[in-house]
Design a protein around this motif. Structure first.
Motif, short mmCIF file in Angstrom:
data_model
loop_
_atom_site.label_atom_id
_atom_site.label_comp_id
_atom_site.label_asym_id
_atom_site.label_seq_id
_atom_site.Cartn_x
_atom_site.Cartn_y
_atom_site.Cartn_z
N GLU A 151 0.17 8.20 7.77
CA GLU A 151 1.44 8.28 7.06
C GLU A 151 1.89 6.88 6.63
N PRO A 152 2.43 6.75 5.45
CA PRO A 152 2.83 5.42 4.97
C PRO A 152 4.06 4.90 5.69
N ALA A 159 6.64 -1.19 -2.18
CA ALA A 159 5.46 -1.93 -2.58
C ALA A 159 5.26 -1.79 -4.09
N PHE A 160 4.82 -2.85 -4.74
CA PHE A 160 4.55 -2.81 -6.17
C PHE A 160 3.48 -1.77 -6.44
N GLY A 161 3.73 -0.89 -7.39
CA GLY A 161 2.81 0.19 -7.71
C GLY A 161 3.22 1.52 -7.13
N ASP A 165 9.31 6.05 -1.81
CA ASP A 165 8.75 6.91 -0.75
C ASP A 165 7.40 6.43 -0.25
N ALA A 166 6.87 5.35 -0.84
CA ALA A 166 5.60 4.72 -0.42
C ALA A 166 4.39 5.60 -0.67
N THR A 225 -2.72 -0.91 -1.27
CA THR A 225 -3.21 -0.69 -2.62
C THR A 225 -4.58 -0.01 -2.60
N ALA A 226 -5.39 -0.35 -1.59
CA ALA A 226 -6.72 0.25 -1.47
C ALA A 226 -6.72 1.53 -0.66
#
Length: 513
Positions: A151-152, A159-161, A165-166, A225-226
């Motif tokens: 879970e984030p 975060a950028f992108g 809600d992550a 990001t990954a």
């Protein structure tokens, strides 16, 4: 009156408002007139709180209390004032020196004039500090448990992108990240990406127009990001030693992340510096193989690239502008011809690095030696020479791993997806310097410059071209250049139509799509 709340994710200060309401009722019961209100929102007051977030209202209140401006401080509870024992000692000193008393809604009043009253107050402060630590422990355990499920982690700052809600992607930012990572793999730098984003008006998650090096790097290559769940900046691993993948869609693959970081490290090892020389670090002397460096002259047309490795004189010197125009034109012609002919690079499969187990065994061996030294089983004289040898071997393996993933990603299976960006950068007069440099580096490994010939015709265009040998990045499929008839049939030339590439691309997209 003082009110504070540690965590206000919505940013509406509702918890502070409720404390103020209760404190006003307390003031009415005590017959006090409230002369000021000091409010700290979304700031902790325990030893675990960030030292960078200062409770400015609290500090201001204490300072003004020493001037005799007021004699009583009202708060909802002791813990709203502070969760630090040392700060409660300051409140006791405040009473001793300035007779300022503390009143709370739910913690009661403490007679700080007596030893027993001070002891009770300090005892409660100690329990408040302990409760803050217990809360922190529970939160850490709960967060780690959620993290292990993939879970984030939802932060105050997204975060950028990603949306707040992550999980949900922000399409425009995702496109920027993916394009930038491909550019990095192709040879671009973090600084060039930063300048490009700033020129495009891309804002940071804080809404700022200026980007720093670290925010750009983190936006491109963070574990999130990954698609990897991390904790304290490091990836989490399950009981079987596998990375814990997040339950959100990754923006880039792990292979792309490894290749991008490997390219940046490769640039660092080669000492590549940002500059205004288009062919920086690509040029090699045809006599000694050494690097050519830019030499600025006035007027600018006289600037050159030269090799300074000669013992008595420079080996090679060449006009900077003439060389840059020739190399840019060669790359441009190749990209356009490859697109026009419908040629694609051979498919590269992302194969895992075969020596990952060997590297892991080295890590384990180094850890075992350090543990044995720490336990007093092995002496420093025995351990550290072994560790030094193992670390050298590990460093070499890591370099081989980086080069492996860099090779896997440096030339995508189909470069047509980026050909529009690169041809536009090479052809447009208003293109960014960094874009033009990235376009060249995406195709060119090195350029060797031979010594100029002497005699009649040595300054001709043909003679100049014979001096230049471009080493292309592999795979580099050979394509037949566009003929004059090809250009004539398209009725387009670079000289009389600045929009040539846009119209040329529009003819190709129907076929390539």
């Amino acid at each position: 009156m003082y009110a504070r709340i540690s965590d206000d994710r919505e940013g509406q200060a509702l918890g502070v408002e409720r404390q103020v309401h209760d404190c006003e009722a307390l003031a009415d019961r005590l017959g006090f007139v409230v002369v000021d209100r000091f409010l700290d929102n979304d700031i902790g007051a325990s030893e675990l709180s960030s030292r960078r977030k200062v409770r400015t209202a609290y500090q201001d209140m204490l300072q003004r209390a020493t001037t005799g401006e007021f004699k009583h401080i009202l708060a909802y509870s002791n813990s709203r004032l502070t969760r630090r024992v040392r700060e409660y000692l300051d409140l006791i000193d405040l009473y001793k020196q300035h007779k300022v008393t503390i009143h709370t809604v739910v913690s009661g009043d403490h007679d700080l004039a007596t030893a027993d009253g001070r002891a009770v107050a300090l005892t409660l402060a100690t329990w408040d500090a302990a409760e803050a630590e217990r809360i922190s422990e529970r939160i850490r355990r709960a967060n780690l448990q959620k993290a292990m499920k993939g879970e984030p982690g939802v932060q105050h700052r997204r975060a950028f992108g990603f949306e707040q809600d992550a999980r949900t992607h922000k399409p425009n930012e995702v496109a920027l990240i993916r394009e930038a990572v491909k550019d990095i793999i192709g040879g671009a730098s973090i600084t060039s990406i930063r300048r490009k984003w700033e020129s495009l008006g891309v804002l940071t998650v804080e809404g700022k127009a200026a980007w720093g090096w670290t925010p750009v790097y983190r936006s491109l290559f963070s574990w999130k990001t990954a698609g990897v769940r991390s904790h304290n900046g490091e990836p989490l691993y399950d009981a079987d030693g596998n990375m814990v993948m997040g339950n959100w869609e990754a923006i880039i693959s792990l292979e792309e992340r490894a290749a991008g970081i490997a390219m940046l490290e490769k640039r660092s090892r080669r000492g590549v510096k940002e500059g205004r020389w288009l062919l920086s670090d690509l040029l090699r002397c045809g006599i000694c193989g050494g690097k050519l460096y830019g030499q600025r002259m006035e007027p600018e047309e006289r600037s050159t690239y030269g090799c300074n490795s000669g013992t008595t004189a420079n080996h090679i010197g060449v006009s900077a502008r003439r060389l840059e125009e020739l190399v840019a034109q060669e790359v441009f012609n190749y990209l356009v011809a490859k697109t026009f002919r419908g040629v694609e690079a051979p498919t590269l499969t992302n194969q895992p690095w075969p020596d990952e187990g060997k590297l892991s065994a080295l890590d384990d061996r180094i850890a075992e030696l350090m543990a044995a030294h720490g336990a007093g089983i092995l002496s420093s004289e025995v351990v550290f020479p072994q560790i030094q040898k193992l670390e050298e071997e590990r460093s070499q393996l890591r370099k081989e791993r980086d080069d492996h993933y860099l090779t896997q990603q440096a030339a995508p299976a189909n470069r047509l997806e980026s050909v529009w960006t690169h041809t536009a950068a090479l052809n447009r007069s208003d293109a960014l310097f960094e874009d033009k440099q990235s376009a060249i580096r995406s195709e060119v490994e090195a350029v060797f410059i031979e010594k100029a010939a002497k005699g009649p015709g040595s300054r001709s265009e043909e003679a100049f071209r014979k001096r230049i040998r471009i080493v292309w990045k592999q795979p580099h499929p050979e394509v037949e250049p566009l003929t004059d008839e090809d250009w004539a049939n398209l009725k387009l030339t670079a000289a009389d139509d600045p929009a040539m590439i846009a119209r040329l691309w529009s003819l190709f997209t129907e076929e390539t799509d």
